[in-house]
Design a protein around this motif. Structure first.
Motif, PDB file in Angstrom:
ATOM      1  N   GLY A   1      57.969  49.970  94.209  1.00  0.00           N
ATOM      2  CA  GLY A   1      58.122  48.536  94.004  1.00  0.00           C
ATOM      3  C   GLY A   1      59.391  48.186  93.255  1.00  0.00           C
ATOM      4  O   GLY A   1      60.090  47.217  93.598  1.00  0.00           O
ATOM      5  N   TRP A   2      59.722  48.965  92.220  1.00  0.00           N
ATOM      6  CA  TRP A   2      60.960  48.718  91.456  1.00  0.00           C
ATOM      7  C   TRP A   2      62.191  48.955  92.321  1.00  0.00           C
ATOM      8  O   TRP A   2      63.171  48.199  92.257  1.00  0.00           O
ATOM      9  CB  TRP A   2      60.998  49.617  90.221  1.00  0.00           C
ATOM     10  N   ILE A   3      62.160  49.983  93.139  1.00  0.00           N
ATOM     11  CA  ILE A   3      63.305  50.270  94.022  1.00  0.00           C
ATOM     12  C   ILE A   3      63.474  49.156  95.057  1.00  0.00           C
ATOM     13  O   ILE A   3      64.592  48.679  95.323  1.00  0.00           O
ATOM     14  CB  ILE A   3      63.117  51.634  94.718  1.00  0.00           C
ATOM     15  N   LEU A   4      62.365  48.709  95.613  1.00  0.00           N
ATOM     16  CA  LEU A   4      62.416  47.699  96.672  1.00  0.00           C
ATOM     17  C   LEU A   4      62.904  46.346  96.173  1.00  0.00           C
ATOM     18  O   LEU A   4      63.414  45.535  96.955  1.00  0.00           O
ATOM     19  CB  LEU A   4      61.028  47.547  97.309  1.00  0.00           C
ATOM     20  N   HIS A   5      62.774  46.099  94.881  1.00  0.00           N
ATOM     21  CA  HIS A   5      63.230  44.807  94.367  1.00  0.00           C
ATOM     22  C   HIS A   5      64.741  44.628  94.579  1.00  0.00           C
ATOM     23  O   HIS A   5      65.221  43.493  94.715  1.00  0.00           O
ATOM     24  CB  HIS A   5      62.888  44.657  92.886  1.00  0.00           C
ATOM     25  N   LEU A   6      65.480  45.708  94.643  1.00  0.00           N
ATOM     26  CA  LEU A   6      66.921  45.614  94.903  1.00  0.00           C
ATOM     27  C   LEU A   6      67.184  45.002  96.277  1.00  0.00           C
ATOM     28  O   LEU A   6      68.125  44.220  96.455  1.00  0.00           O
ATOM     29  CB  LEU A   6      67.566  47.002  94.803  1.00  0.00           C
ATOM     30  N   PHE A   7      66.349  45.344  97.251  1.00  0.00           N
ATOM     31  CA  PHE A   7      66.517  44.790  98.599  1.00  0.00           C
ATOM     32  C   PHE A   7      66.079  43.317  98.642  1.00  0.00           C
ATOM     33  O   PHE A   7      66.624  42.519  99.410  1.00  0.00           O
ATOM     34  CB  PHE A   7      65.717  45.617  99.603  1.00  0.00           C
ATOM     35  N   ILE A   8      65.096  42.970  97.816  1.00  0.00           N
ATOM     36  CA  ILE A   8      64.661  41.576  97.735  1.00  0.00           C
ATOM     37  C   ILE A   8      65.767  40.720  97.141  1.00  0.00           C
ATOM     38  O   ILE A   8      66.009  39.585  97.577  1.00  0.00           O
ATOM     39  CB  ILE A   8      63.362  41.465  96.910  1.00  0.00           C
ATOM     40  N   ILE A   9      66.466  41.256  96.141  1.00  0.00           N
ATOM     41  CA  ILE A   9      67.603  40.541  95.554  1.00  0.00           C
ATOM     42  C   ILE A   9      68.677  40.285  96.610  1.00  0.00           C
ATOM     43  O   ILE A   9      69.278  39.206  96.668  1.00  0.00           O
ATOM     44  CB  ILE A   9      68.182  41.344  94.369  1.00  0.00           C
ATOM     45  N   ARG A  10      68.901  41.279  97.463  1.00  0.00           N
ATOM     46  CA  ARG A  10      69.898  41.116  98.530  1.00  0.00           C
ATOM     47  C   ARG A  10      69.522  39.946  99.440  1.00  0.00           C
ATOM     48  O   ARG A  10      70.385  39.148  99.836  1.00  0.00           O
ATOM     49  CB  ARG A  10      69.987  42.417  99.332  1.00  0.00           C
ATOM     50  N   LEU A  11      68.222  39.832  99.767  1.00  0.00           N
ATOM     51  CA  LEU A  11      67.756  38.713 100.589  1.00  0.00           C
ATOM     52  C   LEU A  11      67.980  37.388  99.859  1.00  0.00           C
ATOM     53  O   LEU A  11      68.425  36.401 100.454  1.00  0.00           O
ATOM     54  CB  LEU A  11      66.267  38.890 100.903  1.00  0.00           C
ATOM     55  N   ALA A  12      67.694  37.358  98.565  1.00  0.00           N
ATOM     56  CA  ALA A  12      67.861  36.134  97.782  1.00  0.00           C
ATOM     57  C   ALA A  12      69.325  35.708  97.727  1.00  0.00           C
ATOM     58  O   ALA A  12      69.644  34.513  97.821  1.00  0.00           O
ATOM     59  CB  ALA A  12      67.315  36.351  96.369  1.00  0.00           C
ATOM     60  N   ILE A  13      70.235  36.667  97.580  1.00  0.00           N
ATOM     61  CA  ILE A  13      71.664  36.348  97.536  1.00  0.00           C
ATOM     62  C   ILE A  13      72.127  35.784  98.876  1.00  0.00           C
ATOM     63  O   ILE A  13      72.906  34.823  98.932  1.00  0.00           O
ATOM     64  CB  ILE A  13      72.478  37.605  97.166  1.00  0.00           C
ATOM     65  N   ARG A  14      71.613  36.350  99.968  1.00  0.00           N
ATOM     66  CA  ARG A  14      72.008  35.880 101.294  1.00  0.00           C
ATOM     67  C   ARG A  14      71.622  34.409 101.493  1.00  0.00           C
ATOM     68  O   ARG A  14      72.359  33.643 102.095  1.00  0.00           O
ATOM     69  CB  ARG A  14      71.345  36.738 102.363  1.00  0.00           C
ATOM     70  N   HIS A  15      70.471  34.018 100.940  1.00  0.00           N
ATOM     71  CA  HIS A  15      70.028  32.628 101.088  1.00  0.00           C
ATOM     72  C   HIS A  15      70.386  31.766  99.876  1.00  0.00           C
ATOM     73  O   HIS A  15      69.907  30.638  99.758  1.00  0.00           O
ATOM     74  CB  HIS A  15      68.522  32.588 101.346  1.00  0.00           C
ATOM     75  N   ARG A  16      71.209  32.309  98.975  1.00  0.00           N
ATOM     76  CA  ARG A  16      71.741  31.578  97.829  1.00  0.00           C
ATOM     77  C   ARG A  16      70.649  31.005  96.916  1.00  0.00           C
ATOM     78  O   ARG A  16      70.725  29.888  96.438  1.00  0.00           O
ATOM     79  CB  ARG A  16      72.665  30.456  98.298  1.00  0.00           C
ATOM     80  N   VAL A  17      69.622  31.821  96.667  1.00  0.00           N
ATOM     81  CA  VAL A  17      68.529  31.376  95.799  1.00  0.00           C
ATOM     82  C   VAL A  17      68.264  32.351  94.651  1.00  0.00           C
ATOM     83  O   VAL A  17      67.313  32.173  93.888  1.00  0.00           O
ATOM     84  CB  VAL A  17      67.223  31.179  96.607  1.00  0.00           C
ATOM     85  N   TRP A  18      69.109  33.380  94.508  1.00  0.00           N
ATOM     86  CA  TRP A  18      68.845  34.385  93.474  1.00  0.00           C
ATOM     87  C   TRP A  18      69.012  33.791  92.088  1.00  0.00           C
ATOM     88  O   TRP A  18      69.991  33.082  91.813  1.00  0.00           O
ATOM     89  CB  TRP A  18      69.780  35.585  93.644  1.00  0.00           C
ATOM     90  N   ASP A  19      68.065  34.113  91.202  1.00  0.00           N
ATOM     91  CA  ASP A  19      68.101  33.679  89.812  1.00  0.00           C
ATOM     92  C   ASP A  19      68.099  34.923  88.928  1.00  0.00           C
ATOM     93  O   ASP A  19      67.037  35.438  88.559  1.00  0.00           O
ATOM     94  CB  ASP A  19      66.880  32.805  89.507  1.00  0.00           C
ATOM     95  N   PRO A  20      69.289  35.445  88.569  1.00  0.00           N
ATOM     96  CA  PRO A  20      69.345  36.699  87.799  1.00  0.00           C
ATOM     97  C   PRO A  20      68.694  36.587  86.429  1.00  0.00           C
ATOM     98  O   PRO A  20      68.128  37.569  85.933  1.00  0.00           O
ATOM     99  CB  PRO A  20      70.845  36.985  87.688  1.00  0.00           C
ATOM    100  N   LEU A  21      68.774  35.417  85.786  1.00  0.00           N
ATOM    101  CA  LEU A  21      68.154  35.263  84.467  1.00  0.00           C
ATOM    102  C   LEU A  21      66.648  35.486  84.553  1.00  0.00           C
ATOM    103  O   LEU A  21      66.065  36.212  83.726  1.00  0.00           O
ATOM    104  CB  LEU A  21      68.456  33.874  83.903  1.00  0.00           C
ATOM    105  N   HIS A  22      66.002  34.867  85.528  1.00  0.00           N
ATOM    106  CA  HIS A  22      64.558  35.041  85.711  1.00  0.00           C
ATOM    107  C   HIS A  22      64.223  36.510  85.938  1.00  0.00           C
ATOM    108  O   HIS A  22      63.319  37.066  85.293  1.00  0.00           O
ATOM    109  CB  HIS A  22      64.082  34.210  86.913  1.00  0.00           C
TER     110      HIS A  22
END
Length: 446
Positions: free
Chosen positions: A402-423
């Motif tokens: 699960g921790w490893i896969l979160h990196l790929f989820i972040i990539r999806l969030a960046i692609r759709h311009r919704v990533w919130d690094p602070l959260h």
């Protein structure tokens, strides 16, 4: 208090989400409270192997449903035609045909399933539970229309009434027979009650069988990736039971299922709220359009994550105590399972809204590909962990994945311009501390 109530009664997206979240949250807590009460009663009236058998039935039923899911609810929620009676009727017509297919396939799978798991009771149990799906196809599509506009008061009341009717039926039948059929009767009663209530209380376009060509094309185009995503979602949610059902006794599987039921409560709450709220939020207030939108979405995610993370912490540290308090000695081993599964859910919480943002933008492909990756990695980690450390190793393997896969989820969030690094950084740190505390407590307890 009056000012708060006045604010939450408004019509802005923030006010609707706050109101909907409050209604959904309260409804979910009440529903799960009813489930827990029934669970405590039924574990004293039925033997653990009944819950193991029902876990196998549920696994097959969910498998059939999720492997052919075309995402009708998210389609209605995100589509520009979501208020069009032709679109709603077409969606309902597709749903009716799918539910008929579910029943037939479940009946056909009953005998092979009984042979594979050496559980002859499945031959009768699976078609009986499949009947509840056949009935469920009659539920009014106006329930999805209400969710599209975050009008959740009636939706929540109907779910509570459905749950209560199901529990009453199960308890009465268990008292009379002491049989696993009490659990089956509860599902059939729930389906009937939900159909009747949605037909009577939801106002909206009259439901009738209709196949609008353009609506059907849109549903299929959007839903083709949802099918893959749902199949992978099935592997993620039921893969553990598919594997364990072959290697554990029905009694051991029943104990595991009790532990899983309690440990999954926080994430099930989060999924309940996210599934109903987040697509409309990202649809109406895209974070990339303005700092105000970004701030609005951040506040919502922060509040949800704080609530769910606090509940995960209770489960992670107090799992054995909770089981000792609520259940008898037959279920004592479930305490360790509660703590381990709670720890494994921390990384899943961090990015669970990002795939919803993609769906809100009409992108069903990316979440589906992500779910396919998650299914492959987590099941592989589960099997490797089980080989190295038994059930404990299997759950820890899922947590690491699960921790490893979160990196790929972040990539999806960046692609759709919704990533919130602070959260993500804030709750990743908090989640790591909770995981350390939970695992340390288990080690000290031996």
């Amino acid at each position: 208090m009056r000012r708060v109530m006045t604010y939450m009664s408004g019509s802005s997206i923030t006010q609707r989400v706050l109101r909907g979240s409050a209604i959904s949250g309260m409804g979910y807590f009440l529903t799960q409270g009813i489930r827990l009460a029934s669970n405590l009663i039924l574990t004293r009236l039925l033997f653990p192997d009944a819950f193991g058998l029902m876990a196998l039935v549920t696994m097959f039923v969910l498998g059939v449903v999720m492997m052919s899911d075309v995402g009708l609810t998210p389609s209605i929620m995100q589509s520009k035609r979501g208020d069009d009676p032709k679109f709603l009727n077409t969606a309902w017509s597709v749903k009716m045909m799918l539910h008929g297919m579910y029943f037939v396939v479940i009946c056909l799978l009953a005998w092979p399933a009984a042979q594979f798991y050496e559980a002859p009771e499945l031959v009768q149990l699976m078609p009986a539970v499949g009947l509840s799906l056949l009935i469920g196809g009659l539920v009014s599509p106006n329930i999805e229309h209400a969710q599209r506009h975050i009008r959740l008061g009636t939706v929540t009341l109907i779910e509570l009434a459905t749950q209560a009717a199901s529990v009453v039926a199960m308890v009465i039948f268990a008292l009379i027979t002491g049989s696993i059929w009490a659990l089956v009767i509860g599902q059939i009663v729930a389906a009937v009650v939900k159909v009747l209530l949605t037909r009577h209380y939801f106002k909206g376009p009259a439901t009738r069988f209709e196949m609008d060509r353009s609506a059907l094309h849109e549903l299929i185009h959007f839903g083709k990736w949802i099918t893959l995503s749902s199949f992978c979602g099935f592997l993620l949610s039921q893969g553990d039971k598919a594997v364990l059902g072959k290697y554990l006794s029905l009694e051991q599987l029943g104990v595991y299922n009790i532990g899983y039921f309690l440990a999954s409560f926080p994430m099930a709450l989060a999924e309940n709220i996210v599934g109903r709220m987040i697509i409309p939020v990202y649809r109406d207030t895209p974070p990339y359009e303005s700092p105000q939108n970004f701030s609005t979405v951040r506040r919502m995610r922060m509040g949800l994550s704080a609530l769910v993370m606090s509940m995960i912490a209770v489960m992670a540290v107090g799992g054995p105590w909770i089981i000792d308090l609520l259940y008898d000695i037959r279920y004592q081993e479930a305490g360790r399972i509660v703590s381990l599964i709670a720890c494994a859910q921390v990384p899943v919480l961090l990015g669970m809204t990002y795939p919803q943002a993609a769906l809100a933008a009409g992108d069903s492909r990316s979440p589906s590909m992500l779910n396919m990756l998650r299914a492959g990695v987590q099941i592989t980690a589960f099997l490797i962990g089980a080989e190295l450390g038994g059930l404990t190793g299997a759950i820890i393997g899922q947590m690491v994945a699960g921790w490893i896969l979160h990196l790929f989820i972040i990539r999806l969030a960046i692609r759709h311009r919704v990533w919130d690094p602070l959260h993500d950084m804030l709750f990743a740190g908090l989640g790591a501390l909770i995981t350390f505390a939970g695992l340390s407590h288990l080690l000290m307890a031996g």
